[in-house]
Design a protein around this motif. Structure first.
Motif, PDB file in Angstrom:
ATOM      1  N   UNK A 226      15.386  13.179   4.460  1.00 50.07           N
ATOM      2  CA  UNK A 226      14.682  11.976   4.015  1.00 50.07           C
ATOM      3  C   UNK A 226      13.177  12.146   4.182  1.00 50.07           C
ATOM      4  N   UNK A 227      12.413  11.770   3.158  1.00 50.57           N
ATOM      5  CA  UNK A 227      10.967  11.969   3.186  1.00 50.57           C
ATOM      6  C   UNK A 227      10.296  10.888   2.343  1.00 50.57           C
ATOM      7  N   UNK A 228       9.069  10.490   2.730  1.00 52.24           N
ATOM      8  CA  UNK A 228       8.320   9.448   2.021  1.00 52.24           C
ATOM      9  C   UNK A 228       6.852   9.859   1.948  1.00 52.24           C
ATOM     10  N   UNK A 229       6.237   9.661   0.781  1.00 54.61           N
ATOM     11  CA  UNK A 229       4.793   9.877   0.657  1.00 54.61           C
ATOM     12  C   UNK A 229       4.049   8.973   1.651  1.00 54.61           C
ATOM     13  N   UNK A 230       2.973   9.448   2.276  1.00 55.52           N
ATOM     14  CA  UNK A 230       2.209   8.582   3.183  1.00 55.52           C
ATOM     15  C   UNK A 230       1.692   7.309   2.521  1.00 55.52           C
ATOM     16  N   UNK A 231       1.201   7.411   1.295  1.00 55.99           N
ATOM     17  CA  UNK A 231       0.690   6.222   0.609  1.00 55.99           C
ATOM     18  C   UNK A 231       1.812   5.248   0.272  1.00 55.99           C
ATOM     19  N   UNK A 232       3.002   5.771  -0.014  1.00 59.90           N
ATOM     20  CA  UNK A 232       4.140   4.898  -0.306  1.00 59.90           C
ATOM     21  C   UNK A 232       4.641   4.222   0.961  1.00 59.90           C
ATOM     22  N   UNK A 233       4.692   4.969   2.065  1.00 63.24           N
ATOM     23  CA  UNK A 233       5.215   4.428   3.323  1.00 63.24           C
ATOM     24  C   UNK A 233       4.347   3.314   3.872  1.00 63.24           C
ATOM     25  N   UNK A 234       3.047   3.350   3.595  1.00 65.25           N
ATOM     26  CA  UNK A 234       2.125   2.364   4.168  1.00 65.25           C
ATOM     27  C   UNK A 234       1.726   1.278   3.174  1.00 65.25           C
ATOM     28  N   UNK A 235       2.464   1.168   2.069  1.00 66.59           N
ATOM     29  CA  UNK A 235       2.217   0.054   1.154  1.00 66.59           C
ATOM     30  C   UNK A 235       2.517  -1.271   1.847  1.00 66.59           C
ATOM     31  N   UNK A 236       1.800  -2.323   1.459  1.00 66.50           N
ATOM     32  CA  UNK A 236       1.958  -3.616   2.102  1.00 66.50           C
ATOM     33  C   UNK A 236       3.340  -4.216   1.882  1.00 66.50           C
ATOM     34  N   UNK A 237       4.005  -3.852   0.771  1.00 63.87           N
ATOM     35  CA  UNK A 237       5.333  -4.393   0.515  1.00 63.87           C
ATOM     36  C   UNK A 237       6.432  -3.498   1.088  1.00 63.87           C
ATOM     37  N   UNK A 238       6.058  -2.452   1.816  1.00 59.86           N
ATOM     38  CA  UNK A 238       7.024  -1.514   2.384  1.00 59.86           C
ATOM     39  C   UNK A 238       6.959  -1.498   3.909  1.00 59.86           C
ATOM     40  N   UNK A 239       5.755  -1.515   4.460  1.00 63.70           N
ATOM     41  CA  UNK A 239       5.542  -1.388   5.911  1.00 63.70           C
ATOM     42  C   UNK A 239       5.041  -2.711   6.472  1.00 63.70           C
ATOM     43  N   UNK A 240       5.507  -3.056   7.667  1.00 65.69           N
ATOM     44  CA  UNK A 240       5.108  -4.314   8.299  1.00 65.69           C
ATOM     45  C   UNK A 240       3.798  -4.219   9.059  1.00 65.69           C
ATOM     46  N   UNK A 241       3.138  -3.045   9.035  1.00 63.94           N
ATOM     47  CA  UNK A 241       1.838  -2.887   9.675  1.00 63.94           C
ATOM     48  C   UNK A 241       1.880  -2.591  11.158  1.00 63.94           C
ATOM     49  N   UNK A 242       3.067  -2.340  11.720  1.00 68.67           N
ATOM     50  CA  UNK A 242       3.192  -2.114  13.161  1.00 68.67           C
ATOM     51  C   UNK A 242       3.319  -0.624  13.463  1.00 68.67           C
ATOM     52  N   UNK A 243       2.463  -0.143  14.360  1.00 65.18           N
ATOM     53  CA  UNK A 243       2.545   1.226  14.868  1.00 65.18           C
ATOM     54  C   UNK A 243       3.539   1.259  16.028  1.00 65.18           C
ATOM     55  N   UNK A 244       4.552   2.108  15.930  1.00 61.40           N
ATOM     56  CA  UNK A 244       5.637   2.116  16.916  1.00 61.40           C
ATOM     57  C   UNK A 244       5.593   3.313  17.855  1.00 61.40           C
ATOM     58  N   UNK A 245       4.524   4.109  17.796  1.00 64.47           N
ATOM     59  CA  UNK A 245       4.422   5.239  18.711  1.00 64.47           C
ATOM     60  C   UNK A 245       4.367   4.719  20.148  1.00 64.47           C
ATOM     61  N   UNK A 246       5.081   5.387  21.017  1.00 61.07           N
ATOM     62  CA  UNK A 246       5.182   5.026  22.441  1.00 61.07           C
ATOM     63  C   UNK A 246       5.994   3.753  22.663  1.00 61.07           C
ATOM     64  N   UNK A 247       6.519   3.167  21.580  1.00 64.80           N
ATOM     65  CA  UNK A 247       7.394   2.008  21.728  1.00 64.80           C
ATOM     66  C   UNK A 247       8.840   2.501  21.791  1.00 64.80           C
TER      67      UNK A 247
END
Length: 564
Positions: A226-247
């Motif tokens: 499974x793979x996603x373009x960086x620009x596609x993964x961070x679109x406003x209708x795709x990503x909720x804007x939360x960074x989950x590193x260290x979570x």
């Protein structure tokens, strides 16, 4: 009235300025009273530049910007203040943020270098070091070049960040790409890498296009391909804007929608009684509606309550109680019917009125049809797969099925076809009183075909290039709107305010109190006026919306009120 130009003010400090809304707070004498006025014109409207250290506030047009500045990213020459209209050889965008240049701007005519005020006040970092993402530091190149970004694989024509150790070049906005995120197209977390590497990779999980393995991407540790373009993964209708590193990633316990009693009975979370598979006492399956999707049971497998008139398609009984959906970046929660009498909802994506089960976020509600759509979406009337694209607020696409503007669409990556959610969720076959056969959804006839199509319900001309329902045996044709009306997803027999929704299956059709025409849709509203007169409304539009303004003298005869 003073028409003299107001005196402009100079910025009194060298601190970074924020761009904020300029407004006053509190009232004179209160503890939070604060007169936030522009230092130039002394008004308190609009937006301004603000220094939190010096409490300086001023509109952009009220500031006396310096005529010449030095910029750390263009140290060879000073930059002069100019107006965008005086420079006709630039691309009209800021060198760094690529936003449209507005007055004032700063420009170097020798290098064709232009920046806006914001990028002067907040210059980009010269050096960025993020050891968790890359072993070396990135340095901002002082000149504009055309390059391919190693993080997203897209060509840029601005100042890249450059790694002298490995030769990587990144866009400015790719430096701050999140490292670990959740997207609404995948059930697991995905992680960013600057170099995907050779391997067997699927198409991008969002746009379904190929990804060049020599550049960066987001991948899933659990799903090896499974793979996603960086620009596609961070679109406003795709990503909720939360960074989950260290979570910490916690496994979510999935609650089943029902418990099995035996091979024929279940207990569903939405109902207090046991539900039994099938029922020999049901004879007219077209009149029996599923309480989840409100569509007729037809010949589908269904459950029926052993004590009351509650029905669920087997598919609807299995709807997950919590799920990711392409409709929203938050997880959707399945909610059952509202306990308030006469309560109904409007689907956020398709705009249909419904009172069945719904998928819900904090501010949005989706009917189960829209909430269950997944990608790629295959429709029987279109040869290519479709993918969801949400248009920003105020931006609309034209649906290829009904030719109406809509905000939520499914788009084709092969051709320019777009399908609105309203038309995407239309059933392929439906029954109607005007024909004894099943009506099939048709894509439309070719514009050069002979003969004019007429709707057998409203008896008006039809646009043959749009989708419609037709009988393959009798040749009848019908508008999709005429087949359903705007109350098809409300369940007959229920009361909405002072009115009851009644199935329009009698020997004669009543006249609508508002439009004066016979009720032609599958259901109509029936109420009793204060003078004991029985009145009818053929649609929600007639009962509640537009005609009230045009014919206010009829309002007192029709008292349909629901607290939305």
């Amino acid at each position: 009235m003073d028409d003299q130009p107001k005196q402009k003010v100079k910025i009194p400090c060298n601190h970074m300025l924020d761009y904020i809304q300029l407004k006053s707070g509190g009232w004179p004498g209160s503890f939070d009273y604060d007169v936030n006025t522009c230092a130039g014109c002394h008004e308190d409207y609009g937006y301004c530049y603000w220094c939190p250290s010096c409490s300086f506030r001023a509109h952009s047009e009220c500031i006396e910007w310096p005529d010449t500045i030095d910029h750390p990213c263009h140290s060879r020459h000073p930059l002069k203040k100019v107006s965008p209209g005086t420079i006709d050889y630039t691309d009209g965008k800021c060198h760094f943020c690529r936003e449209k240049l507005i007055d004032p701007m700063y420009h170097c005519s020798l290098c064709n270098f232009s920046i806006d005020v914001n990028c002067w006040r907040h210059p980009p970092h010269r050096t960025i070091y993020q050891p968790k993402s890359h072993d070396h530091a990135f340095t901002l190149m002082p000149r504009k070049i055309t390059f391919t970004c190693n993080a997203c694989g897209m060509v840029g024509d601005t100042n890249p960040y450059f790694c002298s150790e490995c030769g990587f070049m990144l866009h400015k906005d790719c430096i701050d790409l999140p490292r670990v995120i959740n997207i609404n197209r995948h059930d697991h977390r995905i992680s960013r890498t600057y170099h995907l590497g050779h391997g067997v990779w699927d198409l991008c999980g969002v746009c379904r296009k190929e990804i060049d393995w020599s550049f960066g991407a987001f991948t899933c540790k659990r799903c090896p391909h499974y793979v996603v373009h960086p620009k596609c993964a961070t679109r406003k209708d795709v990503w909720d804007g939360k960074e989950l590193e260290d979570e910490p990633e916690e496994e979510e316990e999935i609650e089943d929608p029902y418990k099995v009693i035996n091979d024929r009975e279940i207990i569903h979370f939405s109902h207090e009684h046991n539900l039994r598979l099938g029922d020999d006492n049901v004879t007219d399956y077209e009149k029996v509606r599923c309480d989840a999707c409100i569509f007729p049971i037809k010949s589908d497998i269904f459950f029926k309550c052993v004590h009351c008139e509650f029905f669920l398609h087997k598919v609807c009984a299995s709807l997950p109680r919590r799920k990711r959906s392409i409709m929203h970046t938050d997880k959707l929660n399945l909610r059952v019917k509202d306990k308030a009498a006469g309560k109904y909802f409007k689907c956020t994506s398709c705009a249909k009125l419904f009172d069945g089960f719904r998928y819900k976020t904090t501010f949005n509600k989706f009917d189960v049809w829209c909430g269950s759509i997944s990608e790629p979406f295959h429709h029987i009337l279109h040869p290519h797969p479709l993918y969801h694209i949400f248009s920003p607020k105020g931006s609309y696409n034209t649906c290829g099925a009904c030719d109406k503007p809509t905000q939520y669409v499914l788009s084709c990556t092969v051709c320019e076809f777009t399908l609105g959610m309203d038309c995407a969720t239309l059933p392929n076959k439906v029954k109607h009183a005007c024909d004894s056969h099943d009506l099939s959804l048709h894509r439309g006839v070719h514009e050069n075909s002979k003969g004019q199509l007429w709707c057998d319900i409203c008896e008006k001309k039809m646009n043959g290039s749009l989708w419609f329902y037709g009988c393959d045996d009798c040749g009848s044709t019908l508008h999709t709107k005429c087949v359903f009306g705007d109350m098809y997803y409300l369940k007959p027999g229920k009361r909405y305010g002072e009115a009851e929704l009644v199935a329009n299956d009698g020997m004669s059709r009543p006249f609508c109190i508002m439009c004066g025409k016979r009720c032609r849709f599958p259901s109509f509203l029936k109420a009793t006026s204060p003078d004991s007169t029985v009145v009818f409304a053929c649609s929600m539009d007639c009962a509640y919306d537009s005609l009230w303004k045009e014919r206010p003298h009829l309002v007192e005869k029709w008292f349909y009120e629901v607290n939305h």
